[in-house]
Design a protein around this motif. Sequence first.
Motif, short mmCIF file in Angstrom:
data_model
loop_
_atom_site.label_atom_id
_atom_site.label_comp_id
_atom_site.label_asym_id
_atom_site.label_seq_id
_atom_site.Cartn_x
_atom_site.Cartn_y
_atom_site.Cartn_z
N GLY A 179 44.38 -0.86 44.03
CA GLY A 179 42.95 -0.89 44.34
C GLY A 179 42.10 -0.91 43.09
N GLU A 192 39.61 -3.97 41.86
CA GLU A 192 38.21 -3.70 41.52
C GLU A 192 37.90 -4.19 40.10
OE1 GLU A 192 35.01 -0.02 41.23
OE2 GLU A 192 37.07 0.39 41.84
N CYS A 202 37.94 -8.12 39.94
CA CYS A 202 36.77 -8.69 40.63
C CYS A 202 35.50 -8.47 39.81
CB CYS A 202 36.63 -8.08 42.02
SG CYS A 202 37.86 -8.67 43.19
N LYS A 203 35.34 -7.29 39.28
CA LYS A 203 34.13 -7.00 38.50
C LYS A 203 34.11 -7.82 37.21
CE LYS A 203 32.71 -2.74 40.54
NZ LYS A 203 31.98 -1.53 40.35
N ARG A 216 31.20 -9.53 47.85
CA ARG A 216 32.35 -8.61 47.85
C ARG A 216 32.97 -8.55 46.45
NH1 ARG A 216 33.64 -11.33 52.47
NH2 ARG A 216 35.57 -12.18 51.61
N ASP A 259 30.97 -6.39 44.21
CA ASP A 259 31.12 -4.98 44.57
C ASP A 259 32.51 -4.44 44.22
OD1 ASP A 259 28.54 -4.91 45.54
OD2 ASP A 259 29.13 -5.29 47.62
N LYS A 266 35.33 -5.39 45.61
CA LYS A 266 36.15 -5.31 46.82
C LYS A 266 37.13 -6.49 46.86
CE LYS A 266 32.74 -2.73 49.34
NZ LYS A 266 31.71 -2.75 50.34
N ALA A 267 38.22 -6.29 47.54
CA ALA A 267 39.28 -7.30 47.59
C ALA A 267 38.79 -8.59 48.25
CB ALA A 267 40.48 -6.76 48.35
#
Length: 119
Positions: A13, A17, A20-21, A50, A53, A55-56
């Motif tokens: 997780g 995160e 993605c960020k 998403r 944020d 998120k996956a």
Amino acid sequence: MTHKIDFSTASSGALIEALCKRLDEIRLSRNISQADLAAEAGVSRSTLTRLADGKAISLDSFIRIMQALRLTDHLAALLPDPAVRPVDRVRLEGSERQRASGKRAAAAKWRWGDEDSQA
């Protein structure tokens, strides 16, 4: 803002995160709007929300976004080529394998009968 993360110990997780960020930070550093990137990548704007944020999102969307940001050359670094063995990698880098060895004192030459003089 760079998110420092230890990739070797982080949970899945936390890795999702962070990745993605990072993609969203690259988008922002290039001054690209979510709407423009969504159109270029062929994903929905909610997917980019998403992503922002942390998120996956699907792997397909992640790759499409990387392609739209012209980052696909970095995908090869994710997984090493299984055809190249670790020993071959060392050879390819031009390094030779070395062993640590301390200097040894030269031992006196032993002869028959020396064991009696040592006692």
